[in-house]
Write a protein that holds these residues in place. Structure first.
Motif, PDB file in Angstrom:
ATOM      1  N   THR A 189     -54.983 -74.690  -2.736  1.00 12.84           N
ATOM      2  CA  THR A 189     -54.765 -75.586  -3.871  1.00 12.84           C
ATOM      3  C   THR A 189     -53.361 -76.181  -3.794  1.00 12.84           C
ATOM      4  OG1 THR A 189     -56.277 -74.343  -5.281  1.00 12.84           O
ATOM      5  CG2 THR A 189     -54.668 -75.769  -6.384  1.00 12.84           C
ATOM      6  N   VAL A 190     -53.286 -77.494  -3.864  1.00 13.70           N
ATOM      7  CA  VAL A 190     -52.012 -78.212  -3.793  1.00 13.70           C
ATOM      8  C   VAL A 190     -51.753 -78.896  -5.129  1.00 13.70           C
ATOM      9  CG1 VAL A 190     -50.722 -80.031  -2.621  1.00 13.70           C
ATOM     10  CG2 VAL A 190     -52.318 -78.589  -1.326  1.00 13.70           C
ATOM     11  N   GLU A 191     -50.520 -78.814  -5.566  1.00 17.66           N
ATOM     12  CA  GLU A 191     -50.116 -79.468  -6.815  1.00 17.66           C
ATOM     13  C   GLU A 191     -48.899 -80.318  -6.518  1.00 17.66           C
ATOM     14  OE1 GLU A 191     -49.283 -78.096 -11.470  1.00 17.66           O
ATOM     15  OE2 GLU A 191     -49.312 -76.624  -9.846  1.00 17.66           O
ATOM     16  N   THR A 192     -49.000 -81.627  -6.760  1.00 22.79           N
ATOM     17  CA  THR A 192     -47.890 -82.547  -6.540  1.00 22.79           C
ATOM     18  C   THR A 192     -47.374 -83.054  -7.876  1.00 22.79           C
ATOM     19  OG1 THR A 192     -49.079 -84.658  -6.468  1.00 22.79           O
ATOM     20  CG2 THR A 192     -49.132 -83.286  -4.470  1.00 22.79           C
ATOM     21  N   VAL A 193     -46.268 -83.761  -7.833  1.00 17.83           N
ATOM     22  CA  VAL A 193     -45.696 -84.279  -9.067  1.00 17.83           C
ATOM     23  C   VAL A 193     -46.570 -85.357  -9.685  1.00 17.83           C
ATOM     24  CG1 VAL A 193     -44.326 -86.162  -8.073  1.00 17.83           C
ATOM     25  CG2 VAL A 193     -43.469 -84.941 -10.086  1.00 17.83           C
ATOM     26  N   ASP A 194     -47.458 -85.974  -8.885  1.00 22.28           N
ATOM     27  CA  ASP A 194     -48.260 -87.096  -9.372  1.00 22.28           C
ATOM     28  C   ASP A 194     -49.150 -86.719 -10.549  1.00 22.28           C
ATOM     29  OD1 ASP A 194     -47.927 -89.224  -6.949  1.00 22.28           O
ATOM     30  OD2 ASP A 194     -48.053 -87.195  -6.182  1.00 22.28           O
ATOM     31  N   ASP A 195     -49.565 -85.451 -10.594  1.00 25.33           N
ATOM     32  CA  ASP A 195     -50.457 -85.038 -11.681  1.00 25.33           C
ATOM     33  C   ASP A 195     -49.980 -83.742 -12.318  1.00 25.33           C
ATOM     34  OD1 ASP A 195     -52.685 -85.636 -13.261  1.00 25.33           O
ATOM     35  OD2 ASP A 195     -53.952 -84.220 -12.174  1.00 25.33           O
ATOM     36  N   LEU A 196     -48.681 -83.511 -12.290  1.00 23.43           N
ATOM     37  CA  LEU A 196     -48.125 -82.296 -12.857  1.00 23.43           C
ATOM     38  C   LEU A 196     -48.416 -82.193 -14.351  1.00 23.43           C
ATOM     39  CD1 LEU A 196     -46.394 -79.876 -11.878  1.00 23.43           C
ATOM     40  CD2 LEU A 196     -44.380 -81.135 -12.652  1.00 23.43           C
ATOM     41  N   ASP A 197     -48.543 -83.337 -15.001  1.00 25.27           N
ATOM     42  CA  ASP A 197     -48.785 -83.376 -16.442  1.00 25.27           C
ATOM     43  C   ASP A 197     -50.263 -83.266 -16.789  1.00 25.27           C
ATOM     44  OD1 ASP A 197     -49.408 -85.837 -15.304  1.00 25.27           O
ATOM     45  OD2 ASP A 197     -48.995 -86.927 -17.152  1.00 25.27           O
ATOM     46  N   ALA A 198     -51.136 -83.128 -15.755  1.00 19.32           N
ATOM     47  CA  ALA A 198     -52.590 -83.070 -15.977  1.00 19.32           C
ATOM     48  C   ALA A 198     -53.070 -84.240 -16.823  1.00 19.32           C
ATOM     49  CB  ALA A 198     -52.976 -81.734 -16.615  1.00 19.32           C
ATOM     50  N   ASP A 199     -52.553 -85.414 -16.516  1.00 20.57           N
ATOM     51  CA  ASP A 199     -52.950 -86.659 -17.182  1.00 20.57           C
ATOM     52  C   ASP A 199     -52.631 -86.684 -18.678  1.00 20.57           C
ATOM     53  OD1 ASP A 199     -53.938 -87.690 -14.790  1.00 20.57           O
ATOM     54  OD2 ASP A 199     -55.893 -86.776 -15.087  1.00 20.57           O
ATOM     55  N   GLN A 200     -51.617 -85.915 -19.084  1.00 22.30           N
ATOM     56  CA  GLN A 200     -51.261 -85.875 -20.502  1.00 22.30           C
ATOM     57  C   GLN A 200     -50.038 -86.726 -20.840  1.00 22.30           C
ATOM     58  OE1 GLN A 200     -53.252 -84.262 -22.845  1.00 22.30           O
ATOM     59  NE2 GLN A 200     -54.546 -84.154 -21.010  1.00 22.30           N
ATOM     60  N   GLY A 201     -49.494 -87.406 -19.857  1.00 23.31           N
ATOM     61  CA  GLY A 201     -48.307 -88.230 -20.097  1.00 23.31           C
ATOM     62  C   GLY A 201     -47.126 -87.698 -19.328  1.00 23.31           C
ATOM     63  N   MET A 202     -46.350 -86.785 -19.934  1.00 25.83           N
ATOM     64  CA  MET A 202     -45.244 -86.119 -19.252  1.00 25.83           C
ATOM     65  C   MET A 202     -45.187 -84.676 -19.709  1.00 25.83           C
ATOM     66  SD  MET A 202     -41.978 -88.733 -19.036  1.00 25.83           S
ATOM     67  CE  MET A 202     -41.889 -89.153 -20.785  1.00 25.83           C
ATOM     68  N   THR A 203     -44.799 -83.785 -18.792  1.00 27.07           N
ATOM     69  CA  THR A 203     -44.590 -82.398 -19.169  1.00 27.07           C
ATOM     70  C   THR A 203     -43.305 -82.279 -19.979  1.00 27.07           C
ATOM     71  OG1 THR A 203     -43.273 -81.850 -17.215  1.00 27.07           O
ATOM     72  CG2 THR A 203     -45.675 -81.674 -16.999  1.00 27.07           C
ATOM     73  N   VAL A 204     -43.095 -81.114 -20.569  1.00 20.65           N
ATOM     74  CA  VAL A 204     -41.869 -80.888 -21.333  1.00 20.65           C
ATOM     75  C   VAL A 204     -40.650 -81.046 -20.429  1.00 20.65           C
ATOM     76  CG1 VAL A 204     -40.512 -79.116 -22.518  1.00 20.65           C
ATOM     77  CG2 VAL A 204     -42.917 -79.436 -23.098  1.00 20.65           C
ATOM     78  N   ILE A 205     -40.754 -80.563 -19.193  1.00 18.36           N
ATOM     79  CA  ILE A 205     -39.624 -80.696 -18.265  1.00 18.36           C
ATOM     80  C   ILE A 205     -39.354 -82.158 -17.959  1.00 18.36           C
ATOM     81  CG2 ILE A 205     -38.882 -80.238 -15.893  1.00 18.36           C
ATOM     82  CD1 ILE A 205     -40.276 -77.528 -16.112  1.00 18.36           C
ATOM     83  N   GLN A 206     -40.399 -82.933 -17.727  1.00 21.88           N
ATOM     84  CA  GLN A 206     -40.212 -84.360 -17.443  1.00 21.88           C
ATOM     85  C   GLN A 206     -39.638 -85.086 -18.644  1.00 21.88           C
ATOM     86  OE1 GLN A 206     -44.270 -84.941 -16.197  1.00 21.88           O
ATOM     87  NE2 GLN A 206     -43.708 -85.075 -14.029  1.00 21.88           N
ATOM     88  N   ARG A 207     -40.083 -84.720 -19.835  1.00 27.61           N
ATOM     89  CA  ARG A 207     -39.541 -85.338 -21.046  1.00 27.61           C
ATOM     90  C   ARG A 207     -38.067 -84.976 -21.232  1.00 27.61           C
ATOM     91  NH1 ARG A 207     -43.316 -83.605 -25.817  1.00 27.61           N
ATOM     92  NH2 ARG A 207     -41.948 -85.013 -26.999  1.00 27.61           N
TER      93      ARG A 207
END
Length: 635
Positions: free
Chosen positions: A84-102
């Motif tokens: 399983t690979v996780e990139t920054v492109d979908d780190l927010d799971a399509d919710q906008g931005m994560t708390v860290i990104q915000r």
């Protein structure tokens, strides 16, 4: 001539990869030599994570594999099969931005933004493992990631804010932008930050178009040589190669430059530095283009080189350009008063030589670009050019086209600092798009960027200053010699600015300045932050400290005594109505709680300074958490 290793770039061996990427199962057959970063970016077109170094040093490519943070530029693609690979492109799971990104958005942690996707991934990893991470643990967690712009403080602030919001010790409303009646004087958030913290914004290497070709460039291994024979026949005949370009393919005026038009798109009969472009290959894949570059045959007549600007100015030295006798690219002179008389009247004359080195800009985004033809025949070049209007005009002359048939688009710049101001590869891209009538992309490796791009001008500055016993400066003489490298690029402008600003903001009755930029067979020198002022001001301020020591004066008082005042006229004869230099100095001294006195007072047996390490003073850099733990165990 086939590759002795048996590698066929047109038909490379492949491997089948099945993986779950950002929650979606994917199956692809890709070249066996692909790395994880290649699979994600080139095959899946997920360009949020970047490649800055290709050596696992910068962290821009950081992503998760089965929840573990990795440097994807170092991992073979086979490592993710069945995982399983996780990139920054979908780190927010399509919710906008994560708390860290915000939090990164709120704190202004992104500037050029090229490092930020990797920083976000590293911060996410840190807070997943240590939800209540200390500042030292946050620093340790981000230790594998480099930022060239921010100085890290805002990045650390952002991770700490995200930690507190996630823990509930700080309200989520702190992530919102504060209300303000005016943007002036208020802290406002960058409009492009959301796209940068999520990896959505596109840099030049992220650009992709259907039917796109790839370019690679043959570069000179010699600093100075005449090209006797250039044979591109085998490269052109290689399957998958669309065209091979040389200087003979330039339809217009094959000379360009910011101040002096002395540089060809590709070497024309002569190479003048290691890394100079000689031929460009355009092919269906970057692998084919790289292989075709190896099949270009060049016969060189090696010439003596000159690598020191003082040697380059001597009679009989190798001449790089016929129009520049003595290899002088630019000589800027400033004369005011009678310096020899002033030095003769001085109570103290201090002479010293200062040297600065060539510096790599080290922007995290290597050079890249994409060129294509519009339906109306207009050629468009997208690249992180810091001077697109000038580049457009130069390209029109090079291509022999009217200006309305040449278009430059400035892609998002992943760090520049002046290093992307001088045109280097855009002409090759434009020629390739015109020749093939297909989009063409070119992405430098980090090694290629260091070898071919311009550096900060190295200076040697012979400095002589005469002063009265009370500290008044009566004469200054600066003789500055700079290595401009093989082509002028920004050298004339850098010489001008270094000369104009060299004596500093001081009222000096007698001034003599020579700023000499010299051609050598070194990598060209170009624009870099401060554009020459850094080198000359470093010498002036260092010299004033030395003079203060010789006079037994407080260095701040020596400067205050000599600063220009309202109504002053500069050494370039510019009248100044108002001068804020004294007020600026006084404010800086107050903020620093300056302890007046002579420099190096402890060496004189005098009491130590009392203005270091007080409240409001930023603590010095400390070793990382892991190193500190090791030190504790050792002691």
């Amino acid at each position: 001539m086939p590759d002795p290793s048996g590698f066929d770039a047109a038909h490379p061996p492949t491997t089948h990869i099945v993986a779950t990427v950002n929650g979606r199962k994917v199956a692809r057959t890709v070249p066996i030599h692909y790395r994880v970063i290649d699979f994600v970016r080139e095959e899946l077109k997920l360009t949020g994570n970047k490649e800055g170094c290709g050596a696992g040093e910068c962290g821009t490519c950081s992503m998760f594999v089965d929840g573990t943070l990795i440097k994807s530029c170092l991992a073979p693609v086979q490592k993710i099969h069945g995982r399983t690979v996780e990139t920054v492109d979908d780190l927010d799971a399509d919710q906008g931005m994560t708390v860290i990104q915000r939090a990164f958005h709120k704190c202004g942690a992104s500037q050029c933004g090229y490092c930020i996707p990797g920083m976000v991934m590293a911060a996410t990893s840190t807070l997943r493992k240590r939800p209540r991470a200390s500042l030292d643990e946050i620093k340790e967690g981000l230790g594998g990631n480099i930022c060239r712009c921010t100085g890290y403080q805002k990045i650390l602030d952002a991770v700490a804010m995200a930690r507190d919001v996630l823990n509930g010790t700080r309200p989520e409303t702190d992530l919102e932008e504060a209300a303000t009646d005016s943007f002036i004087g208020s802290r406002t958030r960058r409009l492009d930050a959301p796209a940068k913290v999520t990896g959505a914004i596109k840099y030049a290497a992220d650009l992709w178009m259907p039917n796109m070709l790839h370019m690679q460039v043959l570069r000179s291994p010699h600093p100075h040589a005449r090209i006797q024979r250039l044979d591109v026949g085998e490269a052109r005949a290689m399957p998958g190669v669309e065209c091979v370009l040389t200087c003979d393919d330039v339809p217009g005026v094959d000379n360009f430059g910011v101040f002096i038009e002395d540089q060809p798109i590709m070497a024309r009969g002569m190479v003048r530095y290691v890394g100079e472009g000689i031929a460009a290959v355009v092919a269906e894949t970057a692998d084919i283009a790289r292989e075709a570059v190896k099949r270009i045959r060049v016969t060189y007549d090696l010439l003596p080189g000159v690598f020191d600007p003082f040697e380059a100015m001597k009679e009989g030295a190798p001449q790089l350009h016929d129009f520049a006798p003595g290899n002088i690219c630019k000589h800027t002179r400033i004369r005011k008063g009678d310096v020899e008389a002033g030095l003769g009247e001085a109570d103290l004359v201090v002479q010293e030589t200062y040297r600065t080195s060539a510096l790599e800009h080290a922007y995290l985004e290597p050079e890249a670009g994409l060129a294509y033809l519009e339906p109306d025949g207009c050629v468009t070049v997208m690249s992180p050019s810091q001077n697109i209007t000038h580049h457009r005009h130069m390209l029109a002359r090079i291509l022999g086209r009217p200006i309305n048939k040449v278009r430059m688009i400035m892609s998002t710049v992943g760090g520049g600092f002046g290093g992307k101001e001088d045109m280097l590869y855009q002409g090759m891209l434009a020629l390739a798009a015109i020749r093939t009538r297909r989009p063409v992309r070119y992405v430098f490796t980090r090694e290629e960027s260091i070898a071919a791009s311009a550096k900060r001008h190295p200076f040697s500055i012979d400095y002589t200053m005469g002063l009265r016993r009370g500290g008044l400066i009566v004469a200054t003489r600066m003789i500055m010699v700079s290595d401009g490298g093989a082509y002028a690029m920004s050298t004339p402008g850098v010489m001008n600015k270094s000369a104009i600003l060299g004596p500093g903001p001081y009222a000096i009755p007698n001034v003599w300045v020579d700023a000499i930029g010299v051609y050598t067979n070194n990598t060209p020198s170009g624009a870099f932050r401060a554009f020459g002022a850094f080198q000359s001001e470093f010498a002036t301020e260092s010299h004033l400290d030395l003079c203060a020591e010789r006079l037994g004066m407080d260095p701040a008082q020596l400067r205050r005594l000599n600063l220009m005042q309202d109504g002053a006229t500069t050494h370039t004869r510019q009248p100044l109505d108002r001068v804020a230099a004294t007020a600026c100095l006084d404010a800086a001294l107050a903020a620093a709680r300056w302890d007046p006195g002579v420099p190096h007072r402890e060496a004189r047996g005098e009491p130590a300074r009392i203005d270091l390490g007080g409240p409001g003073t930023r603590a010095p850099c400390t070793l990382g958490l892991g190193t500190m733990a090791t030190d504790k165990e050792t002691t």
